[in-house]
Motif scaffolding. Structure first.
Motif, mmCIF file in Angstrom:
data_model
loop_
_atom_site.group_PDB
_atom_site.id
_atom_site.type_symbol
_atom_site.label_atom_id
_atom_site.label_comp_id
_atom_site.label_asym_id
_atom_site.label_seq_id
_atom_site.Cartn_x
_atom_site.Cartn_y
_atom_site.Cartn_z
ATOM 1 N N MET A 1 0.833 -1.093 0.051
ATOM 2 C CA MET A 1 0.155 0.043 -0.130
ATOM 3 C C MET A 1 0.828 1.159 0.052
ATOM 4 S SD MET A 1 -3.196 0.782 2.688
ATOM 5 C CE MET A 1 -2.586 1.826 3.722
ATOM 6 N N THR A 2 0.712 2.198 -1.129
ATOM 7 C CA THR A 2 1.399 3.236 -1.109
ATOM 8 C C THR A 2 0.690 4.458 -0.005
ATOM 9 O OG1 THR A 2 1.736 2.791 -3.457
ATOM 10 C CG2 THR A 2 2.161 5.032 -2.748
ATOM 11 N N MET A 3 1.587 5.608 0.237
ATOM 12 C CA MET A 3 0.786 6.605 0.998
ATOM 13 C C MET A 3 -0.341 6.959 0.490
ATOM 14 S SD MET A 3 4.429 8.696 2.340
ATOM 15 C CE MET A 3 3.413 9.917 2.957
ATOM 16 N N ASN A 4 -1.142 7.245 1.371
ATOM 17 C CA ASN A 4 -2.698 8.039 0.854
ATOM 18 C C ASN A 4 -3.371 7.287 -0.153
ATOM 19 O OD1 ASN A 4 -2.365 10.509 2.642
ATOM 20 N ND2 ASN A 4 -0.445 10.833 1.300
ATOM 21 N N GLU A 5 -3.091 5.868 -0.147
ATOM 22 C CA GLU A 5 -4.062 5.063 -1.205
ATOM 23 C C GLU A 5 -4.719 4.114 -0.255
ATOM 24 O OE1 GLU A 5 -1.479 3.607 -4.344
ATOM 25 O OE2 GLU A 5 -1.369 5.471 -5.270
ATOM 26 N N THR A 6 -5.698 3.322 -0.760
ATOM 27 C CA THR A 6 -6.387 2.159 -0.325
ATOM 28 C C THR A 6 -5.708 1.107 -0.361
ATOM 29 O OG1 THR A 6 -7.823 1.639 -2.373
ATOM 30 C CG2 THR A 6 -8.590 3.204 -0.865
ATOM 31 N N ALA A 7 -5.762 -0.105 0.123
ATOM 32 C CA ALA A 7 -5.178 -1.250 -0.055
ATOM 33 C C ALA A 7 -5.020 -1.736 -1.459
ATOM 34 C CB ALA A 7 -5.899 -2.336 1.015
ATOM 35 N N HIS A 8 -6.102 -1.376 -2.286
ATOM 36 C CA HIS A 8 -6.197 -1.618 -3.651
ATOM 37 C C HIS A 8 -5.224 -0.621 -4.607
ATOM 38 C CE1 HIS A 8 -9.039 -4.664 -2.557
ATOM 39 N NE2 HIS A 8 -9.443 -3.821 -2.001
ATOM 40 N N GLY A 9 -4.414 0.340 -3.869
ATOM 41 C CA GLY A 9 -3.901 1.338 -4.754
ATOM 42 C C GLY A 9 -4.624 2.314 -5.252
ATOM 43 N N GLU A 10 -5.932 2.777 -4.703
ATOM 44 C CA GLU A 10 -6.677 3.834 -5.241
ATOM 45 C C GLU A 10 -6.722 4.944 -4.280
ATOM 46 O OE1 GLU A 10 -10.452 2.323 -6.200
ATOM 47 O OE2 GLU A 10 -9.697 0.649 -7.130
ATOM 48 N N LYS A 11 -7.060 6.221 -5.190
ATOM 49 C CA LYS A 11 -7.483 7.282 -4.138
ATOM 50 C C LYS A 11 -8.666 7.730 -4.071
ATOM 51 C CE LYS A 11 -2.854 9.136 -4.846
ATOM 52 N NZ LYS A 11 -1.832 10.149 -5.205
ATOM 53 N N LYS A 12 -9.544 6.737 -4.061
ATOM 54 C CA LYS A 12 -10.903 7.089 -3.715
ATOM 55 C C LYS A 12 -11.459 5.698 -3.273
ATOM 56 C CE LYS A 12 -13.026 6.378 -8.421
ATOM 57 N NZ LYS A 12 -13.881 7.144 -9.407
ATOM 58 N N GLN A 13 -12.648 5.693 -2.564
ATOM 59 C CA GLN A 13 -13.456 4.225 -2.370
ATOM 60 C C GLN A 13 -15.017 4.695 -2.501
ATOM 61 O OE1 GLN A 13 -11.513 3.652 1.437
ATOM 62 N NE2 GLN A 13 -12.635 4.745 2.537
ATOM 63 N N THR A 14 -15.807 3.891 -2.893
ATOM 64 C CA THR A 14 -17.298 3.800 -2.781
ATOM 65 C C THR A 14 -17.914 2.718 -2.308
ATOM 66 O OG1 THR A 14 -17.067 4.993 -5.128
ATOM 67 C CG2 THR A 14 -19.071 4.000 -4.685
ATOM 68 N N VAL A 15 -18.911 3.004 -1.592
ATOM 69 C CA VAL A 15 -19.952 1.916 -1.096
ATOM 70 C C VAL A 15 -21.111 2.073 -1.664
ATOM 71 C CG1 VAL A 15 -18.437 1.676 1.162
ATOM 72 C CG2 VAL A 15 -20.426 3.287 1.045
ATOM 73 N N THR A 16 -21.844 1.222 -1.945
ATOM 74 C CA THR A 16 -23.098 1.073 -2.565
ATOM 75 C C THR A 16 -24.463 0.265 -1.540
ATOM 76 O OG1 THR A 16 -22.223 1.159 -4.743
ATOM 77 C CG2 THR A 16 -24.481 0.850 -4.523
ATOM 78 N N ARG A 17 -25.625 0.848 -1.348
ATOM 79 C CA ARG A 17 -26.440 0.225 -0.811
ATOM 80 C C ARG A 17 -27.907 0.362 -1.544
ATOM 81 N NH1 ARG A 17 -27.919 -1.298 5.047
ATOM 82 N NH2 ARG A 17 -25.726 -1.086 5.160
ATOM 83 N N THR A 18 -28.831 -0.838 -1.587
ATOM 84 C CA THR A 18 -29.968 -0.399 -2.025
ATOM 85 C C THR A 18 -31.013 -0.029 -0.802
ATOM 86 O OG1 THR A 18 -29.635 -1.918 -3.777
ATOM 87 C CG2 THR A 18 -31.930 -1.580 -3.452
ATOM 88 N N ILE A 19 -31.678 1.126 -0.887
ATOM 89 C CA ILE A 19 -32.590 1.436 -0.135
ATOM 90 C C ILE A 19 -33.898 1.482 -0.574
ATOM 91 C CG2 ILE A 19 -33.104 3.445 1.348
ATOM 92 C CD1 ILE A 19 -30.056 4.311 1.456
ATOM 93 N N GLU A 20 -34.784 0.842 0.188
ATOM 94 C CA GLU A 20 -36.185 0.816 0.010
ATOM 95 C C GLU A 20 -36.915 2.210 0.102
ATOM 96 O OE1 GLU A 20 -37.572 -1.798 -1.489
ATOM 97 O OE2 GLU A 20 -35.606 -2.880 -1.426
ATOM 98 N N ALA A 21 -36.790 3.158 -0.655
ATOM 99 C CA ALA A 21 -37.356 4.486 -0.549
ATOM 100 C C ALA A 21 -37.154 5.134 -1.891
ATOM 101 C CB ALA A 21 -36.484 5.287 0.582
ATOM 102 N N PRO A 22 -38.105 6.079 -2.224
ATOM 103 C CA PRO A 22 -37.961 6.934 -3.484
ATOM 104 C C PRO A 22 -36.749 7.797 -3.521
ATOM 105 C CG PRO A 22 -40.115 7.113 -2.782
ATOM 106 C CD PRO A 22 -39.205 6.285 -1.664
ATOM 107 N N ALA A 23 -36.056 7.756 -4.577
ATOM 108 C CA ALA A 23 -34.939 8.907 -4.853
ATOM 109 C C ALA A 23 -35.105 10.146 -4.077
ATOM 110 C CB ALA A 23 -34.128 8.613 -6.126
ATOM 111 N N LYS A 24 -36.281 10.770 -4.461
ATOM 112 C CA LYS A 24 -36.620 12.117 -3.972
ATOM 113 C C LYS A 24 -36.760 12.012 -2.359
ATOM 114 C CE LYS A 24 -41.620 11.645 -4.282
ATOM 115 N NZ LYS A 24 -41.827 11.761 -2.735
ATOM 116 N N ASP A 25 -36.962 11.166 -1.881
ATOM 117 C CA ASP A 25 -37.246 11.123 -0.284
ATOM 118 C C ASP A 25 -35.801 11.105 0.173
ATOM 119 O OD1 ASP A 25 -39.740 11.231 -0.626
ATOM 120 O OD2 ASP A 25 -40.156 9.241 0.076
#
Length: 158
Positions: free
Chosen positions: A1-25
């Motif tokens: 792992m390089t400085m200021n990177e994830t374990a995968h060598g990236e400089k960003k990370q994303t998480v995703t979840r499906t939520i039972e609600a309309p996007a507008k709410d």
């Protein structure tokens, strides 16, 4: 792992979840800084500083924060850099009255159907250029688990 990177060598990370609600709410919660403390999985956000609802790119809002690594209580002025109603909102934090520090938070909403939304949260620090900040090797300052906790808390609010 390089400085200021994830374990995968990236400089960003994303998480995703499906939520039972309309996007507008979901979007209504994300664009109201007064509610950010309710879904902050890092537990660093304490309250907004009398901010208005986010309405467009260029808006700013100030958050009261707390982190021992930052010396306790502090504030961040967030500069809105992404906005597409019911689809996208993002901001870059910085010192109050100063320029953003180069990292950003972006929430992307994708409707699955009228009552279900896939929500992605991206934390991107690839534009950080301050050599003193980079020398501290603090990125990612927020873990994927903390980001996922934010989405879980967001889910509980809708």
């Amino acid at each position: 792992m390089t400085m200021n990177e994830t374990a995968h060598g990236e400089k960003k990370q994303t998480v995703t979840r499906t939520i039972e609600a309309p996007a507008k709410d979901i979007f209504q919660i994300l664009t109201l800084p007064a509610r950010h403390q309710e879904f902050d999985g890092s537990e660093m956000v304490r309250a907004d500083e009398k901010s208005q609802r986010i309405q467009q790119v260029g808006d700013t809002f100030v958050m009261n924060m707390h982190a021992e690594s930052q010396g306790g209580d502090y504030q961040r002025e967030n500069h809105v850099v992404a906005y597409d109603e019911n689809k996208l909102v993002g901001w870059k934090p910085g010192a109050v009255g100063g320029e953003p520090g180069g990292w950003q938070w972006v929430y992307q909403l994708q409707s699955v159907d009228q009552d279900t939304t896939e929500v992605s949260l991206t934390y991107d620090w690839s534009q950080v250029t301050d050599p003193d900040l980079l020398a501290k090797n603090i990125f990612p300052a927020i873990s994927e688990d903390q980001m996922d906790a934010s989405l879980a808390r967001l889910q509980s609010l809708v």
